[in-house]
Design an enzyme around this catalytic site. Structure first.
Site, short mmCIF file in Angstrom:
data_model
loop_
_atom_site.label_atom_id
_atom_site.label_comp_id
_atom_site.label_asym_id
_atom_site.label_seq_id
_atom_site.Cartn_x
_atom_site.Cartn_y
_atom_site.Cartn_z
N LYS A 1 0.83 -1.20 0.00
CA LYS A 1 0.00 0.00 0.00
C LYS A 1 0.87 1.25 0.00
O LYS A 1 1.91 1.30 0.64
CB LYS A 1 -0.91 0.01 1.23
CG LYS A 1 -2.08 -0.96 1.15
CD LYS A 1 -3.01 -0.78 2.34
CE LYS A 1 -4.24 -1.67 2.23
NZ LYS A 1 -5.17 -1.47 3.37
N HIS B 1 -8.15 -12.54 1.97
CA HIS B 1 -7.91 -11.84 3.23
C HIS B 1 -8.00 -12.78 4.42
O HIS B 1 -7.27 -12.63 5.40
CB HIS B 1 -8.92 -10.70 3.38
CG HIS B 1 -8.35 -9.51 4.10
ND1 HIS B 1 -7.20 -8.86 3.69
CD2 HIS B 1 -8.76 -8.86 5.23
CE1 HIS B 1 -6.94 -7.87 4.53
NE2 HIS B 1 -7.85 -7.85 5.46
N ARG C 1 -4.74 -14.48 4.63
CA ARG C 1 -3.75 -13.55 5.19
C ARG C 1 -3.90 -13.48 6.71
O ARG C 1 -2.90 -13.48 7.45
CB ARG C 1 -3.95 -12.17 4.56
CG ARG C 1 -3.07 -11.04 5.12
CD ARG C 1 -3.28 -9.80 4.27
NE ARG C 1 -2.90 -8.56 4.94
CZ ARG C 1 -1.68 -8.04 4.92
NH1 ARG C 1 -0.70 -8.69 4.31
NH2 ARG C 1 -1.43 -6.89 5.52
N HIS D 1 2.24 -3.55 7.67
CA HIS D 1 1.41 -2.60 8.39
C HIS D 1 2.24 -1.37 8.74
O HIS D 1 3.32 -1.48 9.32
CB HIS D 1 0.86 -3.21 9.68
CG HIS D 1 -0.21 -4.23 9.44
ND1 HIS D 1 -0.58 -5.16 10.39
CD2 HIS D 1 -1.01 -4.46 8.36
CE1 HIS D 1 -1.55 -5.92 9.91
NE2 HIS D 1 -1.82 -5.51 8.68
N TYR E 1 -4.38 -9.10 16.14
CA TYR E 1 -4.19 -10.55 16.12
C TYR E 1 -3.91 -11.13 17.50
O TYR E 1 -3.96 -12.35 17.68
CB TYR E 1 -3.06 -10.92 15.15
CG TYR E 1 -3.41 -10.62 13.72
CD1 TYR E 1 -4.30 -11.43 13.03
CD2 TYR E 1 -2.89 -9.51 13.08
CE1 TYR E 1 -4.65 -11.14 11.73
CE2 TYR E 1 -3.23 -9.22 11.77
CZ TYR E 1 -4.12 -10.04 11.11
OH TYR E 1 -4.48 -9.75 9.81
#
Length: 290
Positions: A167, A232, A235, A258, A267
C-alpha cells in the site's frame, strides 16, 4: 474544494505516499464536510459541531473515519500556519469497535492444501497455478492485490525472499518458504513466458475477482463453506498462526506491511491463552509459586 484541502491532499500523496484510493477517500470525506460547514479552513468549532447531526445516521466506523480525516487536515493547517487553532475537538468521537478478523483453523487450512495438492499432481497448468497462489497467500501473508500484480522479476533466484510493492507504493521484502518456492518453480515452468506478470491473464495479470473465485471453488471441493475462504482470510490465518507459533509482533508487522503496529495488535486476541502461559512460565516471580 478549498485551496488548503487541495494542499493537504497533495501533501498526503507527496510525503506519505498515499495510494490513489486513499486520496479519493479523503477527498470524499472532506468534500462532504465542506458541503455542511463551508470552507473547512475557516470553519469554527461551532461549525464543526454541526457535523455530528449530519452524520447521525452513519455507522460509528464511518463517523470515526470522517472525523480522523478532518483531524489530520486541521493538524496540517496548524503545522503549515494556515490557522492558529485546531477546531477539531468538537468533532464526534464514536467508540471504536474494530471487528475481529475471520480466520481458518489449522484443520481447515490442511483440507484446503490437501485438495490443492491432489489436484496439482496432474500437472495441469491451472491446478499448479492454484497451488502456487494458495502457498503465497497462506505462506507469505500477501494481500490479494499484491499477489496478483507480482511481476515475474519479483521471484527470487537464490535468496528466499521476494520484493512486494504494498500500500502507498511501499516496497517490502517477504520471505518465501521452501514449499512455496517449490510451488512457484512448478508454476513458472508452465506459465506463459511472454508476460511480465507472474500470474498473467490475457494482456495483464490475474484479477482479484478471479482469485476470489478460485479460492471459493477450491473451498467447495475441499468440503469447506466457500463464504469462509478468501484471500484476506488466508492472510489473517497466516498472521494468527505465526503469532500462535511464537512470532514477535514487530516481526509480524513487517511481514504484513502494516504502517502502524496498532493494526497488527488485533491478532493478539487469538493468542491470549499462550500469552498467559508465557507470563506464568517466564515471569521472574513464576518460580516462587503461590
Amino acid at each position: 474544494m478549498s485551496a488548503p484541502v487541495e494542499d493537504f491532499l497533495a501533501m498526503l500523496a507527496a510525503e506519505r505516499g498515499a495510494a490513489a484510493n486513499t486520496l479519493a477517500a479523503y477527498r470524499r470525506d472532506l468534500e462532504g464536510a465542506e458541503e455542511v460547514v463551508g470552507d473547512l479552513s475557516a470553519a469554527s468549532p461551532a461549525d464543526l459541531s454541526r457535523l455530528g447531526k449530519a452524520w447521525a445516521d452513519l455507522a460509528p466506523s464511518t463517523v470515526a473515519r470522517k472525523s480522523s480525516a478532518l483531524r489530520q487536515f486541521y493538524g496540517f493547517c496548524v503545522d503549515e500556519r494556515l490557522r492558529k487553532d485546531d477546531p477539531s475537538h468538537t468533532l464526534p468521537r464514536p467508540p471504536a469497535r474494530r471487528p475481529l478478523p475471520k480466520i481458518l483453523g489449522h484443520a481447515e487450512i490442511e483440507r484446503l492444501f490437501e485438495q490443492a495438492e491432489a489436484e496439482a499432481q496432474s500437472d495441469r497448468t491451472l491446478a499448479v497455478r492454484q497451488l502456487a497462489l494458495l502457498e503465497m497467500l497462506y505462506g507469505s501473508g500477501l494481500r490479494a492485490t499484491e499477489l496478483v500484480s507480482l511481476p515475474i522479476s519479483a521471484v527470487p533466484r537464490d535468496a528466499p525472499f521476494l520484493t512486494v510493492m504494498g500500500k502507498g507504493g511501499q516496497a517490502r521484502m517477504v520471505p518465501v518458504s521452501k514449499r512455496a518456492r517449490a510451488a512457484l518453480d512448478r508454476w513458472v515452468s508452465l506459465r506463459d513466458g511472454e508476460s511480465r506478470f507472474l500470474f498473467p491473464s490475457r494482456k495483464s495479470h490475474l484479477t482479484r475477482i478471479r482469485l476470489y473465485q478460485i479460492l471459493k471453488e477450491l473451498a467447495a471441493r475441499a468440503g469447506l463453506a466457500p463464504e469462509k475462504v478468501s484471500p484476506h482470510v488466508l492472510r489473517h490465518a497466516f498472521a494468527t498462526h505465526l503469532l500462535e507459533g511464537g512470532a514477535d509482533l514487530r516481526v509480524l508487522q513487517t511481514l504484513l506491511g502494516h504502517a502502524d503496529i496498532a493494526t497488527t495488535q488485533i491478532y493478539t486476541h487469538v493468542d491470549s491463552a499462550r500469552l498467559v502461559a508465557l507470563v506464568n512460565e517466564r515471569h521472574p516471580l513464576a518460580e516462587r509459586g503461590t
